[in-house]
Design an enzyme around this catalytic site. Structure first.
Site, PDB file in Angstrom:
ATOM      1  N   ASN A 329      -6.288 -44.750 -30.678  1.00 63.48           N
ATOM      2  CA  ASN A 329      -5.032 -44.572 -29.939  1.00 63.48           C
ATOM      3  C   ASN A 329      -4.346 -45.900 -29.628  1.00 63.48           C
ATOM      4  O   ASN A 329      -4.837 -46.970 -29.981  1.00 63.48           O
ATOM      5  CB  ASN A 329      -5.279 -43.775 -28.661  1.00 63.48           C
ATOM      6  N   ILE A 330      -3.205 -45.796 -28.960  1.00 65.15           N
ATOM      7  CA  ILE A 330      -2.354 -46.971 -28.744  1.00 65.15           C
ATOM      8  C   ILE A 330      -3.051 -48.034 -27.902  1.00 65.15           C
ATOM      9  O   ILE A 330      -2.801 -49.217 -28.062  1.00 65.15           O
ATOM     10  CB  ILE A 330      -1.011 -46.579 -28.081  1.00 65.15           C
ATOM     11  N   CYS A 391      -0.905 -35.967 -34.586  1.00 62.87           N
ATOM     12  CA  CYS A 391      -1.907 -36.623 -33.750  1.00 62.87           C
ATOM     13  C   CYS A 391      -1.822 -35.923 -32.400  1.00 62.87           C
ATOM     14  O   CYS A 391      -1.900 -34.701 -32.360  1.00 62.87           O
ATOM     15  CB  CYS A 391      -1.661 -38.119 -33.685  1.00 62.87           C
ATOM     16  N   SER A 392      -1.627 -36.637 -31.322  1.00 61.42           N
ATOM     17  CA  SER A 392      -1.467 -35.940 -30.053  1.00 61.42           C
ATOM     18  C   SER A 392      -0.017 -35.515 -29.863  1.00 61.42           C
ATOM     19  O   SER A 392       0.302 -34.332 -29.809  1.00 61.42           O
ATOM     20  CB  SER A 392      -1.926 -36.818 -28.895  1.00 61.42           C
ATOM     21  N   ASP A 393       0.862 -36.510 -29.799  1.00 63.01           N
ATOM     22  CA  ASP A 393       2.265 -36.172 -29.601  1.00 63.01           C
ATOM     23  C   ASP A 393       3.070 -36.224 -30.894  1.00 63.01           C
ATOM     24  O   ASP A 393       4.198 -35.766 -30.947  1.00 63.01           O
ATOM     25  CB  ASP A 393       2.888 -37.116 -28.571  1.00 63.01           C
ATOM     26  N   GLY A 394       2.499 -36.828 -31.891  1.00 60.74           N
ATOM     27  CA  GLY A 394       3.183 -36.839 -33.174  1.00 60.74           C
ATOM     28  C   GLY A 394       4.292 -37.867 -33.255  1.00 60.74           C
ATOM     29  O   GLY A 394       5.227 -37.700 -34.041  1.00 60.74           O
ATOM     30  N   ASP A 396       3.364 -41.499 -32.789  1.00 63.57           N
ATOM     31  CA  ASP A 396       2.788 -42.812 -33.086  1.00 63.57           C
ATOM     32  C   ASP A 396       2.030 -42.802 -34.420  1.00 63.57           C
ATOM     33  O   ASP A 396       2.551 -43.193 -35.438  1.00 63.57           O
ATOM     34  CB  ASP A 396       1.854 -43.253 -31.956  1.00 63.57           C
ATOM     35  N   ARG A 397       0.797 -42.301 -34.364  1.00 63.65           N
ATOM     36  CA  ARG A 397      -0.011 -42.299 -35.582  1.00 63.65           C
ATOM     37  C   ARG A 397       0.597 -41.415 -36.662  1.00 63.65           C
ATOM     38  O   ARG A 397       0.542 -41.723 -37.848  1.00 63.65           O
ATOM     39  CB  ARG A 397      -1.421 -41.809 -35.242  1.00 63.65           C
ATOM     40  N   ARG A 437       7.093 -48.381 -25.991  1.00 60.50           N
ATOM     41  CA  ARG A 437       6.070 -49.150 -26.695  1.00 60.50           C
ATOM     42  C   ARG A 437       6.365 -50.652 -26.677  1.00 60.50           C
ATOM     43  O   ARG A 437       5.446 -51.464 -26.666  1.00 60.50           O
ATOM     44  CB  ARG A 437       5.972 -48.668 -28.152  1.00 60.50           C
TER      45      ARG A 437
END
Lengths: 626, 692
Positions: A329-330, A391-394, A396-397, A437
């Site tokens: 994660n970030i 990913c989680s929120d879609g 970032d990754r 970010r």
């Protein structure tokens, strides 16, 4: 005539080669000219301050010493404008210590030492930057000499924390092309052949009511009606439903992107979501299977269930296969880059260099992301199977993976304009939270939402460029320029979190796009070795292997993945590439162009003469043939 | 996808074995290796499987394995068009390894997972199921004898261990090779064999204060490991030299290797012996060196292995910022071994395991640190020479790191050595004539009676690696390419050639007197076609500068096309000598790892594109000149001929990867004809170089 020709050649070549070298001398490895207007020579950056349109000097401190970690202390004048921090050394011999740093890169400012501190240069301020460097200034220990400039810096570097506008809203330079027109979502979808039988364009999110972090225009399976879309949005985190990112031109296999399903600890299911996923699968007649690539490590995905999120169970989603891509994660990425910064700046410790690279894990993360993208490409290209990425929120990754996979699959995105479109589409329109970010103009430097996700993706692009040196129309200079202006706040491109916010703040009318700036001097960024479809022409090559490669499959091994020294170590003058290869290539290209012109001219002259003398019919009539 | 294609070319030997056990055995027996004149088969095994390196499942090629007195040779049952490397060697096939290239042998029990080291002269187990050969150039070949007739494996392993590690130097194949040799060495190559050769160099460098002495060729010789010709300060007498030599290791008094017309010179010497008079002897000689400088400036001594043995002399106090000392030879060997382990994973899981700790393994090998330190010493020496201060390199016996640093220094300063001929002359001068003990360092048997086991160490590889770093940092400064350097390293292990076969010129002369035919490796035509040689030439080299000729003296201003700064300063390369600035030489060390080899990747594409550009420029120039003389025939035909320079798609480690594309070579051929001799390209430049 021979003589005449050669002297002409000589003269014109002088100018040509000069251009070629001065263009590339400051390029390729060093920072691009952040504060100069295009076309100004890089030597102008040294010395006096160059003000941009809309830039004003707001504060001056004299008798300041800049403690350069490479060439030692240097006395001079420190100026602060609404855009940059500028230091001009007094000594003409110390001009290399000239600084011109956009305030957007400032992450925090601290006072060092007190009025009673002992030792030379112990009293002053230190500026910590987002671009891997710190700047130390020493002031005289009397009359609170640093107070004024410190307060100005605080205020101007963090305008949002002081209720001031970002510089992008004051900047008023005009460029021949308006970069805000580079990306038109409908045009881009049409390029991919949407609408078609299986996919349709919908404006259901026109008012950003279904999903406030998505763009207004989506492409969804043609068989999915608006009611279905609304129900699916309720089952996906933050309403980020699966929508089309890319479609394969021949097999119709797709890459779609979304956020995690709201499964929760109880393992909730949604008939509508399951049906919708089935529709995505059915839109590709080539395969009876769909891969769901969850970018997270499986442990993280499971942990997310406790917060109401989770992942698709293969029981509920028939014919779907779930794959975890193990990308962290970030927070992990932020920590990793912090370690890398310690390693690269200011000095490189000879004994800790390699072990430090390993300990930072930065290259391992890059490898994971590349490997994930390669898996997506493999499914889409080789197995003709559609892939859903989340990913989680879609934001970032997921954006890293889809944008990287698209870059590998579609040569269009490897052109200069295509790359701009890719960033606009996958990163900006789909709501990567640039404001959170990067923290533009915000003084909360330790905010947990900050993370170098986008920089990490640019690094992955650079890795691709390294592995396939002829596959990209642009050089690493474009990537470095983009990273520079990611922070600089000079252009509106990377401001705010979502398309909705940008529309609300009228970014397109009130600020300049980074693409306006870049496209006005494309020649600076073009790769002279580019060998893509557009450079190839219409003739069919003799064998498929001598055709430019359409799909790039990089090797995700640390033996091949390299540290991007030209970005991370660029402040260290000893680490610069000594002789960029592109400079020589440009010289050769210039020479060829010039010879072509000379040959054309000579052929024309020859033909004319023949014509006049009526000896033979002019067979080499047109210079265009040459 | 293309990886897949490779696998399809290989057949799973398990199926193959079932199919062919009966009917094909006959034809297997008939496979024969290609033999050179004088080469004999000394061992053979049939129905052998050569396993595909680092593949997910056990797959491989069926064939026969032969051991001759020259090479280890695998002959596949079915040949395929994919069996060739981009670079084709006339003497060695794709599956051949010269015996001196064999590094380590391992016994594998049927698979590469379980293995046991096979040492020379050790007992051979009764049954040999599998054999793994790790070559000195880091290639790994694994053979399985599971389907071979009983005893075949053991037989071939015995033959290999016996012949690959001979006890006597004259058992090497170079002494058996019967092919006549007609030298075609380039005329500008200086072999540094005769006094005249050294005189040429002295004249080229314009150093009048130095003289040639041939005393080392007489019965008074004091530096037994060097050739007969030495260059010393003109003021020093031969008698003084002989006297002083007693105080230096191996009699290595400081000798001249290079100099500038301004006066500064580069010298090499061995460490002082701990005798009472040694410090005095050194200062006397250094005083003579000082007098050979027109400005009488004192020389600077660089202690490459630390000031260890020698007391700091008053002439040259140890520099405070000197680079870290270079390691002892055994540490260098250990370092190389770790590097080799990193680059020769034998199974795919092992490959990925190493991948996860890649940088810590690389760090623990320290190899790149040593590379950086060598560069730092050379940069240091170059800086002194540029400020007209004479430099004396001092190290152990004066034959190892002295050669590395001395060569690198000259590469940094003197553009002549960056040409292919110059580089070869440099190796002849520093490594061959001045006696780097190649036999000892490469682990070949010593000619003559050896006393103690000599130190083995890849010093020459260290030098090639450093040179490659310079190539990386200055892509347009060298006439040769990394392909050339890698090929050179491969040839070090091909003992057909005499260049790297002896410890010193004396040993070579002795062998020649016994009818040995020396074949310098520099006769590249013995091994490679014109097309392969074309890949040695850097298309970016000297785009806008004339090529320095042997005849050209140093002080002659290089006619520079673009800038008119003094030649000296512009020609001096300033490398980045930090560990952060050096890279692993992937083409040399990792080219045998199939998972890394991808089509369309790699730096060779720069090379190909530049070749195409130069070919187009050449063509345009020809056309231009033909137009200008109103030649009708030329101007009609080939308007679109530039289109014919197609860029072939090659993979990352071309030309050291297996040839997967049939059209590659043809395309290379059409493009590079004009590149064989880079000086031809000057023609295209002559228009531009002409003074106004």
């Amino acid at each position: 005539m021979d003589k005449h020709n050669s002297s002409e050649l000589l003269n014109s070549d002088f100018s040509l080669s000069k251009n070629a070298s001065s263009d590339s001398l400051d390029s390729d490895s060093k920072s691009s000219s952040l504060n100069s207007k295009h076309g100004q020579d890089s030597s102008h950056v040294l010395g006096d301050i160059q003000l941009l349109d809309g830039e004003k000097v707001m504060g001056v401190a004299r008798d300041v010493t800049y403690l350069c970690p490479y060439s030692g202390p240097s006395r001079g004048v420190l100026k602060v404008t609404n855009y940059q921090l500028h230091f001009r050394p007094t000594e003409a011999t110390a001009l290399q210590t000239t600084l011109s740093v956009p305030l957007g890169v400032v992450s925090r400012i601290e006072k060092v030492g007190g009025a009673s501190s002992k030792g030379e240069n112990s009293y002053g301020i230190e500026v910590f930057c987002k671009d891997m460097r710190n700047l130390r200034f020493a002031h005289k220990q009397e009359n609170h000499s640093r107070r004024g400039i410190f307060e100005k810096l605080q205020q101007l570097a963090f305008p949002l924390s002081h209720r001031l506008p970002l510089f992008a809203f004051s900047y008023s330079e005009s460029f021949p092309e308006d970069g805000w027109h580079v990306y038109e979502p409908i045009t881009e979808l049409r390029r991919m052949g949407v609408n078609n039988d299986m996919w349709r364009i919908t404006r259901i999110n026109d008012k950003y009511e279904i999903c406030d972090s998505y763009p207004s225009v989506w492409a969804v399976p043609a068989a999915a009606n608006d009611d279905l879309l609304r129900s699916v949005a309720a089952f996906r985190s933050r309403g980020r439903i699966p929508v089309l990112a890319w479609i394969h031109p021949s097999s119709q296999a797709t890459i779609t992107r979304c956020s995690q399903p709201l499964v929760g600890v109880s393992g909730k299911r949604s008939r509508e979501d399951e049906r919708y996923i089935q529709l995505i699968m059915d839109a590709n007649a080539q395969a009876h299977k769909l891969f769901i690539m969850d970018a997270r490590p499986s442990a993280n995905a499971i942990a997310n269930k406790a917060k109401g999120g989770g992942y698709e169970s293969e029981d509920a989603y028939q014919n779907a296969e779930l794959v975890f891509l193990d990308i962290h994660n970030i927070h992990v990425m932020r920590e990793s880059l912090r370690k890398l910064k310690e390693l690269c700046f200011p000095q490189i410790d000879q004994t800790r260099w390699f072990s430090g690279i390993e300990a930072s894990c930065w290259l391992k993360h890059i490898k994971c992301i590349l490997a994930g993208a390669v898996r997506i490409v493999d499914k889409v290209e080789n197995h003709k199977t559609s892939v859903l990425v989340h990913c989680s929120d879609g934001w970032d990754r997921t954006a890293q993976l889809t944008a990287l996979a698209m870059l590998m699959l579609d040569p269009y995105y490897r052109t200069l304009r295509g790359f701009e479109v890719l960033i606009e589409k996958e990163w900006l329109s789909f709501g990567h939270k640039f404001q959170l970010r990067i923290g533009h103009g915000d003084e909360r430097h330790s905010d947990a939402d900050r993370s170098p996700v986008f920089v990490q993706w640019v690094d992955c692009v650079w890795q691709l460029q390294q592995q396939f040196p002829t596959a990209f129309e642009f050089t690493e200079r474009l990537l470095i320029t983009i990273v520079d202006h990611l922070y600089s706040c000079r252009f509106g491109t990377f401001l705010f979190n979502t398309e909705r916010e940008r529309v609300k703040e009228e970014v397109k009318s009130k600020t300049v796009s980074l693409w306006s700036y870049i496209n006005s001097r494309q020649d600076l960024y073009l790769n002279p070795l580019y060998w893509g479809p557009s450079s190839f022409g219409a003739t069919t090559p003799p064998s498929p292997y001598s055709r430019p490669q359409i799909v790039l499959v990089p090797v995700a091994s640390l033996r091949i993945i390299k540290l991007w020294k030209a970005l991370y170590c660029r402040w260290n003058p000893t680490m610069r590439q000594q002789d960029p290869i592109y400079q020589r290539t440009r010289e050769l290209v210039a020479l060829r162009a010039q010879l072509e012109a000379a040959a054309a001219a000579a052929a024309g002259e020859y033909a004319q003469r023949h014509h006049r003398m009526a000896l033979t019919p002019p067979r080499v009539a047109s210079p265009h043939h040459v | 996808m293309n990886e897949k294609k490779v696998f399809h070319n290989f057949k799973s030997y398990i199926n193959e074995a079932l199919l062919n056990n009966g009917d094909k055995n006959g034809s297997i027996q008939e496979l024969k290796p290609k033999l050179l004149n004088g080469e004999l088969v000394v061992g053979a095994a049939h129905s052998v499987v050569l396993l595909t390196p680092l593949s997910e499942r056990d797959s491989g090629r069926f064939g026969s394995l032969f051991v001759t007195n020259y090479k280890l040779s695998f002959v596949p049952l079915e040949t395929s068009q994919y069996d060739e490397y981009g670079q084709k060697n006339h003497l060695l096939g794709t599956f051949d390894v010269p015996l001196t290239g064999v590094g380590a042998l391992w016994l594998t029990d049927g698979g590469p997972q379980r293995r046991r080291r096979l040492l020379p002269y050790a007992d051979m187990p009764g049954k040999v199921k599998g054999l793994q050969v790790i070559c000195k150039n880091m290639k790994v070949m694994t053979f399985s004898f599971a389907n071979s007739p009983i005893g075949n494996g053991r037989k071939v392993a015995m033959a290999l261990i016996h012949h690959a590690f001979p006890k006597r130097h004259d058992l090497l194949f170079a002494f058996e090779y019967r092919e006549p040799y007609y030298p075609t060495l380039p005329s500008d190559l200086n072999m540094f064999q005769r006094p005249g050769d050294w005189k040429r160099e002295l004249e080229r460098c314009e150093c009048p204060h130095w003289r040639i002495t041939c005393i080392n060729g007489t019965s008074d010789a004091f530096m037994l490991t060097a050739g007969e010709t030495l260059i010393v300060p003109s003021s020093v007498l031969d008698y003084n030299l002989m006297e002083s030599a007693r105080h230096f290791r191996s009699g290595r008094v400081p000798i001249w290797v290079w100099g500038r017309p301004e006066g500064a010179a580069l010298l090499r010497s061995g460490e002082l012996l701990p005798t009472e008079q040694s410090a005095t002897a050194e200062s006397v000689l250094l005083e003579q060196v000082r007098r050979s400088h027109p400005k009488l400036s004192p020389p600077r001594v660089l202690y490459l292995c630390g000031a260890g043995g020698a007391a700091p002399s008053p002439h040259a106090p140890h520099a405070p910022h000197a680079p870290p000392a270079l390691p002892a030879l055994h540490s260098l060997l250990a370092s190389h071994k770790k590097l080799a382990d990193l680059c020769t994973p034998t199974t795919l899981p092992n490959f990925w395991l190493q991948d996860s700790q890649y940088y810590s393994i690389l760090d623990s090998s320290r190899w790149l640190r040593y590379v950086a330190n060598c560069l730092a010493f050379a940069d240091d020496a170059a800086s002194h020479l540029m400020s007209n201060i004479t430099v004396v390199l001092q190290e152990g016996d004066g034959v190892d790191y002295c050669a590395v640093v001395s060569c690198l220094t000259q590469l940094l300063i003197d553009p002549y050595f960056r040409t292919i001929s110059g580089f070869q002359s440099l190796i002849q001068k520093e490594w061959i004539a001045l006696g780097h003990p190649f036999c000892d360092r490469l682990g070949l048997p010593r000619p003559g009676p050896g006393k103690e086991a000599p130190a083995q160490a890849p010093v020459f590889l260290l030098f090639l690696d450093c040179t490659w770093q310079l190539l990386q940092q200055f892509p347009a400064a060298f006439q040769f390419t990394d392909t050339y350097l890698v090929t050179l390293w491969d040839c070090v292990h091909n003992h057909l050639f005499d260049t790297f076969l002896f410890n010193c010129p004396r040993d070579r002369d002795l062998a020649v007197s016994k009818n040995f035919t020396p074949r310098p490796v520099w006769d590249w035509g013995e091994q490679f076609s014109e097309q392969d040689k074309a890949l040695f030439y850097n298309p970016l080299y000297m785009i806008n500068k004339p090529i320095p000729m042997t005849a050209q003296r140093l002080s002659m201003p290089a006619v520079s096309w673009r800038n008119s700064r003094p030649a000296d300063d512009t020609e001096r390369l300033r490398p980045c000598c930090s560990v952060g600035g050096v890279e692993l030489w992937a083409l040399c060390y990792e080219r045998w790892l199939p998972p890394l080899d991808t089509p369309h990747a790699g730096r060779l594409h720069f090379h190909l594109h530049h070749c195409r550009l130069r070919a187009q420029i050449q063509q345009l120039t020809d056309k231009l000149s033909s137009l200008s003389i109103m030649n009708n025939r030329h101007s009609n035909g080939d308007e679109d001929a530039t289109e014919s320079f197609r860029i072939p798609a090659v993979s990352r480690f071309y030309p050291f990867s297996l040839n997967r594309y049939d059209n590659v070579t043809r395309n290379l051929d059409s493009m590079q004809v004009s590149l064989i001799d880079a000086s031809q390209l000057l023609d295209s430049q002559s228009l531009l170089n002409a003074p106004d």
